[in-house]
Motif scaffolding. Structure first.
Motif: not given
Lengths: 561, 561
Positions: A257, A412-414
Motif C-alpha cells: 500500500g 487496509l493496504r495503506d
C-alpha cells in the motif's frame, strides 16, 4: 465517497477528554487560544477535505516511479503539497523563531490523523519533515538551523530520516554507513540506506536527508552512531540549492500500500554531510525524531480507522439487502466496534500529545514520564486499530470490499505499514515493559490512580467495570516490575500493551459519557465499548503474565514439524 | 521459499484428532484404506509442492485478463491445470460411476488446503468444479449427469456457480435473472451475474455455468428460484463443445488479491439452459453446492495460514537482528500463535469433513446435525485465522513484510476474500445461532457433552481449562436457545461463533497432546493454546450474550456524528 473531518470529535476530546486546556494555560502555548485552535481545526479540516481527499485514489493507482534517477510522484501531489506549504500546514508545531507557528503537538496530531484519512501517501512527506524539524531544533548548530529550518518549515524543502540498512532494522546499532571527517569540517558519507520514505520526489527543489552513520573508530553498537545532514543539493552561499551531492536513489520498493509514497533505496558515495549534535551521540538526536514520529504514526492509524469507518457507514446506510444493511444487528456490531475503537485510539493519541506539550511547556518530570509511557501505547494500539477497523470496513462492504474500485481495501493496504514502521509494534511493547517500567512502574501506577479515582468519583454502572479492569491491570504492572527475567516480560509485552490501551479506552469513553448531559450518543458508545470491548483485557493480561517458558519449549525442529 | 506439505499433521489428525477411522470403516468409503490414503496424501503433497507452489507469484503478478471477450490466465496455469486433471486431482470425492475416486471429503479438504497454500488462485477452479459436481450428482437428470460429470471430473471442462447479482448478494432471493421455457424443454436464460469465479478462462475447452434464475410467474424470494446448467459451448450429439451459447464476459474485477483467479461479470442474453432439479427448488440444489463450498473455503483459510506460517518461520530462523529473530520472545509468541491457531482451524475443518463423510456413509441424523453445526464454524473461524495468521506473518517480516517481493503480503491479500465469499462470516454466524439452533441446541449440547466427557477422562492441568470453557459455552448456548428475539441472537453471533471455535480448538489440542507419548511438541503447543489463546472465549461470550439493544441505541445521525 466524500470525507468529513471529525472536527467535533477533536474539539470534544480537547475540551472534555484530555488536559488540553492546561496546555493552553501555559506561557509556551499561550497563543493557542480557543479561537485560534478553532480556526486551525476548521482550516485543517477544509484542506484535508478539499485538497487531500481527492488524491487518495491517485496515490494508490499511480505509484511513485523512478525515471532516469529522478522520482515522479502521483498526479496532483505537487500542486497539493504546494497548497499545504502555502497554508503553513507542513510543520504546525515548529518554533516561531524559524517561521513556524509553535502550536501544540496535539494540533499537529489531529492534522496528521486527517491527512492519513485522506491522502496518507502524500501526508508522509510533511510528517517526516516535522520529525526532521524537531530533531534540528533540538540538536543542530545555529548555522544548520538557519540554513534548513525556514526552508523545511515553509515547505520549500523536505526532510527524510535514514536509519535502516539491509542488516540493520530493529537493530539500529548494526548499521555500517561510514562518515569520514574532512578538513573543512564536513564529512564524507558512504553507504546504503533502505526504506527511505520520500527519499526523492518532484514536490520541492531540495530533499534533506538526516543520515545515521559511523565515524572511523567509533564504538560498536548504538554508542558509535552519529547524525548527519546530507542534502540532495548543497546549499550555496545564498542558501539556495547548489551543487548536486554524491547520493542517488537506487530503486523504489513495490509495496502492499501507500503506493504514492516513494520508498527509496538510497546510495551515498562520499556525499557531503554536516554533523548534527555531537559525535557518537546520533541515537539521542534520532530518538527525538523517532519519538515525534511514533505518535505521528499512531495518528495515521487513527486516520485509517476514521476513513474506513466513514466509508463503511456510507455504504451500510445505502446498501439494500433484506432492508438496509445498517439495520442488521451484525453490521451494527461492526460499525459500533469501528466507531468505539476509533474514539479510544484517538483519545489515547491526543492525551499522549497533551503530555508531550505539557512536558515541553513545564519540564515537569511527571508529564515527561506520562508522555514516555503513552507514546508506545499510542503508536501500537492506534495502528492495530487502524488495521482492524480497515479490515472490518472491508467486511461491511461484502464482496464490494474486495474489489479495489470501492476504495475499502486501500485503507487496509495503506494501514498495514503502520504497525511496522517507526519501530514495529513488538518493539513498542518491549519499550513499554522494559524502559518505561524502569521507574518501578511509578508512571503507570500514577495513571492508574487517576483512572481509578475518576471511576470512584462517578460510581455508576459504567464506572465499575473500568475500575475493575484498572485493578487487574495494576496487578499485571506489579507482576511486571517484580519480574527480573526480561524475556518473561517481553513474552507478554504485546498483549500487555493492548490491555493497557483497552483500559485507557474505557477511561476516556467514561469521561466522554460524563461530559454530556443525560444518555446521549457518547454515553451509548461508552456503554457499547465497556460492555463488549473492554472485557478483552482479562484474557490479554492472563496472556501477559504467562512468562516465556512455554514459548521456548518447542525446539526449532518442532516449530518446523 | 519452498512449500512443504504438512502431511504429518494431516495423518496425525486423521488418526488421533478425528473419527476418520470410522469413515474408513464404512462400506461407502471402504476403498479409503490406510495405504490408499497414504498414497493420496503423498501424491497430493507432491503436486502441490512441485506444480502449484511455483505458480503462486505468477498468479499475483500476472492477473487474469480479458482480451477480445476471452479470458487469458497467468503463465503456467494451463499446464498446471492439465497436470491436475491428468492426475485425477480435480474432484477427488466425485462418485466412481462417472469416473471419480469416491474418496471422503476429508481428503478433498486437505487437498484444498494445500492448493490454497500454494496457488490459491488456480486452485479456485477445481474447487468450484467440485461443488458443481456434487450439485449435479444430487440434483441433475441422468442425461445431464452423463453429459457433464465425466468431463468435469476429468478436468476437460470446469464449473462455476452463478448466484450473485448487483442487487442480490447475501439476499439471494432478490435475484432477477429470467428463465423462459422453450418448446424443446430448454430455457432461455437472460440476466447479469457478478463475482463469477473462473467465469471464463483458457484452461479447458468448455465452461459450465450453474445459474440461478426465475421462471415467469415464479413466487417471490428464495421460493421462486430455479437452477440451470448453461454451458459456454452447447454439447453436440457426441457430447463435444458445439455451438457457442448466448453468454459473455462483460468485465473482470480488479481485486485486492487472488489476481490469478478471473472474477467475471457475466451477461446471459437468451442463453440456452437446462433445468437442474425441480422448478422453483433451485435454492436446495444450490445449498448442496454451497455447503460443500463453505467447508472448501474454510480449508482455503487454513491453507493461507499454513503458507504464511512456513514463510514467516523460514524468515525468522534466517534473519539476524540482535541474534536470530526466532530467538526473540515476541517473535516466538507470534510464531506459536500462528502454529497453534492453524492447527485448531485445520482440526475443525477435518472434523467437519469427517462428519459430512459419516452423514454420507451412514445417513445417521446425529452425524448430519454435527456436520451442519460444524460447517459455519469451520468456514468462519478458519478464514478469520487465515487472515489473522497472514497478517502476523507480515509482522514477523518487519519492513520486508510490506514489500511485495517477499510474498508475505500476498497471503493476506489472497486470504482477505475468504471471510467474504460463500456467505460472509456474518452470515455463517447467523446460520449458527439461527438455523443450527432450531433443534433447541441439541447438536451443540451433544458436542459439548463429548468434549466435557473427554476432559473429565483426562483430569490433568490441560483438561481443566477446556472443561471450564466448555461449561461457559454451554451456558451461552442455553442463553441463545432461550432467547426468542432473533435480533438479540444475531447481535452476538460472530463472537459466539468464534468462542465456539476457541473451545473446539482447545478440545482438539487436548486430544493431540494425549495422543503423543510424554511431553512432546503437540503437548507443548496445546499448553500454549490453552494458556494463551483459549481464555479469549470468556470475553467473546460476554459479548455474545449482550443482546441487541445497545447496538440500536445510537441513531443514524449519531452514528455519523
Amino acid at each position: 465517497m466524500p470525507y468529513r473531518a471529525p472536527i467535533n470529535d477533536f474539539r470534544f476530546i480537547f475540551e472534555n477528554v484530555s488536559e488540553f486546556s492546561q496546555v493552553q494555560a501555559t506561557d509556551r502555548f499561550a497563543d493557542a487560544t480557543p479561537d485560534m485552535v478553532e480556526a486551525i481545526l476548521e482550516g485543517a479540516g477544509r484542506i484535508c477535505e478539499d485538497v487531500l481527499a481527492p488524491l487518495r485514489r491517485a496515490g494508490d493507482l499511480q505509484p511513485a516511479r523512478l525515471e532516469n534517477g529522478v522520482v515522479r510522484t502521483s498526479d496532483g501531489f505537487k500542486e497539493a503539497f504546494a497548497q499545504l506549504a502555502e497554508g503553513g500546514w507542513i510543520a504546525l508545531s515548529a518554533g516561531q523563531e524559524h517561521g513556524g507557528m509553535g502550536l501544540p503537538i496535539a494540533i499537529t496530531t489531529v492534522f496528521n490523523e486527517m491527512a492519513a484519512s485522506t491522502a496518507m501517501s502524500l501526508g508522509l512527506c510533511p510528517l517526516l519533515t516535522q520529525g526532521q524539524v524537531e530533531a534540528l531544533e533540538h540538536h543542530a548548530s545555529d548555522e544548520i538551523k538557519a540554513t534548513y529550518l525556514p526552508k523545511l518549515i515553509g515547505g520549500e524543502w523536505t526532510g527524510t530520516m535514514n536509519l535502516t540498512e539491509p542488516q540493520a532494522g530493529s537493530d539500529v546499532g548494526a548499521l555500517k554507513t561510514k562518515a569520514e571527517p574532512r578538513d573543512d569540517g564536513t564529512y564524507a558519507i558512504s553507504g546504503q540506506k533502505i526504506y527511505i520514505t520520500f527519499g526523492d520526489h518532484d514536490l520541492t527543489e531540495n530533499v534533506c536527508h538526516l543520515v545515521l552513520a559511523r565515524l572511523p573508530d567509533a564504538p560498536a553498537g548504538t554508542k558509535g552512531i552519529s547524525l548527519f545532514m546530507v542534502p540532495k543539493f548543497i546549499p550555496d552561499a545564498e542558501g539556495k540549492p547548489g551543487v548536486a551531492n554524491n547520493l542517488k536513489v537506487v530503486s523504489l520498493e513495490h509495496k502492499m500500500g501507500i503506493h504514492g509514497s516513494p520508498t527509496a533505496v538510497m546510495q551515498y558515495d562520499g556525499a557531503t554531510g554536516w554533523l548534527v549534535g555531537e559525535e557518537n551521540k546520533g541515537m539521542a538526536a534520532m530518538f527525538t525524531m523517532m519519538n515525534n514520529a511514533r505518535l505521528a504514526v499512531g495518528a495515521q492509524g487513527v486516520g485509517c480507522a476514521e476513513g474506513a469507518y466513514q466509508h463503511a457507514l456510507a455504504y451500510a446506510t445505502d446498501r439494500q439487502q433484506m432492508g438496509r444493511i445498517v439495520d442488521h444487528a451484525d453490521v451494527r456490531r461492526m460499525l459500533l466496534t469501528m466507531k468505539a475503537d476509533t474514539f479510544a485510539a484517538r483519545a489515547i493519541a491526543v492525551n499522549c500529545a497533551v503530555a508531550i506539550d505539557m512536558e515541553t511547556a513545564t519540564h515537569d518530570p511527571d508529564w515527561k514520564a506520562r508522555a514516555a509511557l503513552l507514546t508506545p501505547i499510542a503508536k501500537a494500539f492506534a495502528t492495530d486499530v487502524g488495521c482492524d477497523v480497515a479490515s472490518i470496513g472491508i467486511q461491511v462492504h461484502g464482496g464490494m470490499g474486495y474489489v479495489e474500485e470501492t476504495g475499502a481495501a486501500q485503507f487496509l493496504r495503506d494501514a498495514r505499514i503502520t504497525p511496522i514502521y517507526e519501530g514495529t509494534n513488538g518493539i513498542q511493547a518491549m519499550d513499554l515493559v522494559g524502559r518505561k517500567m524502569m521507574d518501578g512502574g511509578e508512571a503507570a501506577f500514577r495513571l492508574l490512580d487517576e483512572i481509578q479515582a475518576h471511576a470512584e468519583s462517578v460510581r455508576n454502572d459504567l464506572a465499575e467495570p473500568v475500575w475493575q479492569a484498572s485493578e487487574t491491570l495494576r496487578e499485571a504492572v506489579e507482576w511486571l516490575v517484580a519480574e527480573g527475567d526480561m524475556r518473561a516480560r517481553f513474552a507478554g509485552s504485546v498483549p500487555f500493551l493492548r490491555a493497557f490501551a483497552r483500559v485507557l479506552g474505557g477511561h476516556y469513553h467514561l469521561r466522554a459519557a460524563l461530559a454530556e448531559q443525560g444518555e446521549g450518543a457518547r454515553t451509548k458508545l461508552a456503554r457499547f465499548y465497556i460492555a463488549r470491548l473492554l472485557p478483552e483485557h482479562a484474557a490479554l493480561l492472563t496472556h501477559a503474565m504467562s512468562g516465556a517458558d512455554d514459548l521456548f519449549a518447542l525446539s526449532e525442529d518442532e516449530l518446523a514439524a
